[in-house]
Design a protein around this motif. Sequence first.
Motif, mmCIF file in Angstrom:
data_model
loop_
_atom_site.group_PDB
_atom_site.id
_atom_site.type_symbol
_atom_site.label_atom_id
_atom_site.label_comp_id
_atom_site.label_asym_id
_atom_site.label_seq_id
_atom_site.Cartn_x
_atom_site.Cartn_y
_atom_site.Cartn_z
ATOM 1 N N ALA A 63 0.870 -1.320 -0.012
ATOM 2 C CA ALA A 63 -0.075 -0.006 0.126
ATOM 3 C C ALA A 63 0.871 1.195 0.054
ATOM 4 C CB ALA A 63 -0.815 -0.082 1.121
ATOM 5 N N LEU A 64 2.044 1.005 0.719
ATOM 6 C CA LEU A 64 2.684 2.363 0.784
ATOM 7 C C LEU A 64 3.861 2.588 -0.287
ATOM 8 C CD1 LEU A 64 3.737 2.557 4.570
ATOM 9 C CD2 LEU A 64 1.779 3.597 3.298
ATOM 10 N N ARG A 65 4.235 1.496 -0.962
ATOM 11 C CA ARG A 65 5.324 1.369 -2.003
ATOM 12 C C ARG A 65 5.070 2.557 -3.025
ATOM 13 N NH1 ARG A 65 4.760 -2.942 -4.052
ATOM 14 N NH2 ARG A 65 5.656 -4.180 -2.445
ATOM 15 N N PRO A 66 3.899 2.740 -3.440
ATOM 16 C CA PRO A 66 3.529 3.631 -4.866
ATOM 17 C C PRO A 66 3.691 5.331 -4.239
ATOM 18 C CG PRO A 66 1.885 2.021 -4.703
ATOM 19 C CD PRO A 66 2.655 1.906 -3.505
ATOM 20 N N LEU A 67 3.742 5.368 -2.602
ATOM 21 C CA LEU A 67 3.802 6.781 -2.355
ATOM 22 C C LEU A 67 5.375 7.281 -2.307
ATOM 23 C CD1 LEU A 67 1.510 6.505 0.804
ATOM 24 C CD2 LEU A 67 1.048 7.200 -1.493
ATOM 25 N N VAL A 68 6.309 6.289 -2.544
ATOM 26 C CA VAL A 68 7.804 6.637 -2.623
ATOM 27 C C VAL A 68 8.090 7.653 -3.793
ATOM 28 C CG1 VAL A 68 10.089 5.797 -2.884
ATOM 29 C CG2 VAL A 68 8.540 4.607 -1.410
ATOM 30 N N ILE A 69 8.785 8.711 -3.642
ATOM 31 C CA ILE A 69 9.342 9.704 -4.417
ATOM 32 C C ILE A 69 10.641 9.509 -4.456
ATOM 33 C CG2 ILE A 69 9.435 12.082 -5.234
ATOM 34 C CD1 ILE A 69 6.878 12.628 -3.460
ATOM 35 N N THR A 70 11.284 9.188 -5.823
ATOM 36 C CA THR A 70 12.674 9.042 -6.125
ATOM 37 C C THR A 70 13.319 10.049 -6.830
ATOM 38 O OG1 THR A 70 12.099 8.155 -8.118
ATOM 39 C CG2 THR A 70 12.179 6.536 -6.143
ATOM 40 N N THR A 71 12.722 11.348 -6.625
ATOM 41 C CA THR A 71 13.374 12.529 -6.981
ATOM 42 C C THR A 71 13.553 13.521 -6.057
ATOM 43 O OG1 THR A 71 11.083 13.500 -7.826
ATOM 44 C CG2 THR A 71 12.590 12.264 -9.374
ATOM 45 N N ASP A 72 14.397 14.739 -6.159
ATOM 46 C CA ASP A 72 14.587 15.808 -5.267
ATOM 47 C C ASP A 72 13.432 16.644 -5.705
ATOM 48 O OD1 ASP A 72 17.082 15.057 -4.177
ATOM 49 O OD2 ASP A 72 17.858 15.539 -5.936
ATOM 50 N N PRO A 73 12.442 17.023 -4.819
ATOM 51 C CA PRO A 73 11.144 17.784 -4.879
ATOM 52 C C PRO A 73 11.813 19.089 -5.031
ATOM 53 C CG PRO A 73 11.183 17.198 -2.579
ATOM 54 C CD PRO A 73 12.280 16.292 -3.320
ATOM 55 N N HIS A 74 12.874 19.690 -4.474
ATOM 56 C CA HIS A 74 13.415 20.943 -4.702
ATOM 57 C C HIS A 74 15.037 20.828 -4.806
ATOM 58 C CE1 HIS A 74 13.676 20.809 -0.365
ATOM 59 N NE2 HIS A 74 12.648 20.586 -0.304
ATOM 60 N N LYS A 75 15.709 22.061 -5.003
ATOM 61 C CA LYS A 75 17.107 21.984 -4.695
ATOM 62 C C LYS A 75 17.556 21.272 -3.558
ATOM 63 C CE LYS A 75 21.304 24.738 -5.657
ATOM 64 N NZ LYS A 75 21.779 25.867 -5.978
ATOM 65 N N PRO A 76 18.291 20.396 -3.568
ATOM 66 C CA PRO A 76 18.799 19.532 -2.121
ATOM 67 C C PRO A 76 19.690 20.696 -1.485
ATOM 68 C CG PRO A 76 19.528 18.180 -3.917
ATOM 69 C CD PRO A 76 18.831 19.537 -4.576
ATOM 70 N N HIS A 77 19.222 20.827 -0.166
ATOM 71 C CA HIS A 77 20.176 21.741 0.669
ATOM 72 C C HIS A 77 19.920 21.059 2.123
ATOM 73 C CE1 HIS A 77 22.553 24.803 2.554
ATOM 74 N NE2 HIS A 77 21.235 25.395 3.281
ATOM 75 N N PHE A 78 20.698 20.282 2.730
ATOM 76 C CA PHE A 78 20.710 19.534 3.863
ATOM 77 C C PHE A 78 21.472 20.460 5.227
ATOM 78 C CE2 PHE A 78 20.240 16.549 0.477
ATOM 79 C CZ PHE A 78 18.585 16.450 0.505
ATOM 80 N N ARG A 79 20.947 21.038 5.751
ATOM 81 C CA ARG A 79 21.792 21.665 6.806
ATOM 82 C C ARG A 79 22.077 20.829 8.081
ATOM 83 N NH1 ARG A 79 17.823 26.432 7.513
ATOM 84 N NH2 ARG A 79 16.553 24.680 7.389
ATOM 85 N N THR A 80 20.855 19.947 8.156
ATOM 86 C CA THR A 80 21.196 18.926 9.267
ATOM 87 C C THR A 80 20.827 17.439 8.719
ATOM 88 O OG1 THR A 80 19.123 19.243 10.249
ATOM 89 C CG2 THR A 80 20.753 20.471 11.375
ATOM 90 N N VAL A 99 29.882 0.488 0.401
ATOM 91 C CA VAL A 99 28.524 0.535 1.366
ATOM 92 C C VAL A 99 27.610 0.531 -0.063
ATOM 93 C CG1 VAL A 99 29.394 1.708 3.122
ATOM 94 C CG2 VAL A 99 28.474 3.215 1.356
ATOM 95 N N PHE A 100 26.098 0.267 0.453
ATOM 96 C CA PHE A 100 25.379 -0.184 -0.500
ATOM 97 C C PHE A 100 24.190 1.038 -0.460
ATOM 98 C CE2 PHE A 100 27.709 -3.994 0.234
ATOM 99 C CZ PHE A 100 28.202 -4.069 -1.156
ATOM 100 N N VAL A 101 23.929 1.936 -1.202
ATOM 101 C CA VAL A 101 23.093 3.087 -1.037
ATOM 102 C C VAL A 101 21.606 2.844 -1.936
ATOM 103 C CG1 VAL A 101 23.031 5.532 -1.401
ATOM 104 C CG2 VAL A 101 25.259 4.563 -0.704
ATOM 105 N N SER A 102 20.775 3.228 -1.386
ATOM 106 C CA SER A 102 19.315 3.379 -2.026
ATOM 107 C C SER A 102 18.497 4.277 -1.685
ATOM 108 C CB SER A 102 18.712 1.977 -2.312
ATOM 109 O OG SER A 102 18.434 1.604 -0.810
ATOM 110 N N VAL A 103 17.784 4.895 -2.380
ATOM 111 C CA VAL A 103 16.723 5.847 -2.164
ATOM 112 C C VAL A 103 15.726 5.569 -1.267
ATOM 113 C CG1 VAL A 103 14.840 7.219 -3.123
ATOM 114 C CG2 VAL A 103 17.081 7.129 -4.227
ATOM 115 N N GLY A 104 15.354 6.254 -0.289
ATOM 116 C CA GLY A 104 14.333 5.796 0.932
ATOM 117 C C GLY A 104 13.036 6.609 0.354
ATOM 118 N N HIS A 105 13.148 7.988 0.250
ATOM 119 C CA HIS A 105 11.904 8.835 -0.158
ATOM 120 C C HIS A 105 12.555 10.364 -0.237
ATOM 121 C CE1 HIS A 105 7.786 10.071 -0.308
ATOM 122 N NE2 HIS A 105 7.831 10.683 0.640
#
Length: 226
Positions: free
Chosen positions: A22-39, A180-186
């Motif tokens: 049920a939840l799998r189709p909700l995963v978004i595999t793109t950056d919704p906006h320009k990535p800027h991760f301060r924390t 290491v083995f990296v994959s998208v979460g959301h």
Amino acid sequence: MRVTAPTDWPTTADEAMAIQDALRPLVITTDPHKPHFRTVAGLDSAYDDETGIAAAAVVVLDSATLGPVDTAVAHGSVTFPYVPGLLSFRELPITLTALEKLGTTPDLLICDGHGLAHPRRFGLACHVGILTGTPTIGVAKTPWGDYAEPGPERGAGSDIAIDGEVVGRALRTRRGVKPVFVSVGHLIDLDTACTQVLALTPRYRQPETTRRADHLCRQALRAVTA
């Protein structure tokens, strides 16, 4: 940190797989906006097999300095059985409790486990990302899928595929050291995820977020089971 935790957790493998479907189709595999991760926060759990008690830890770091910003731990009993592919249902209840205790909301979450690189394409990192609405990455120590060994230099990578579908990347974070083995979460794409993982591994194979969360959850487990 605000978390959308379910009121009831599944008790059987069939119920858990239905939730993943049920939840799998909700995963978004793109950056919704320009990535800027301060924390950036690392999530990890540790178990005591004799008592069934688990401890979860979240460690939030400043992405620029890798200095500590916030931490939280939670304890509880594990009730869901060990079933390959359904790890999140063992770890998530306590992990979400730890996340709710944070006094800050991280911009990015790093899970010690898989995201899309999972036999049902919905690993722990996907589940965490959906329930928190936060960009999330899975960084695992062992692969799930097929991949070619990446080059020996830091930053070298190769695709991980399951049934011919690219689901992640084997990423070399230290020269000559196992990847290491990296994959998208959301809410993030794979290239951005790998860039962030490299930024979090200036000295060691594992991201600093994971290393520190691992240390904290083991320390917390020892304290509660002593």
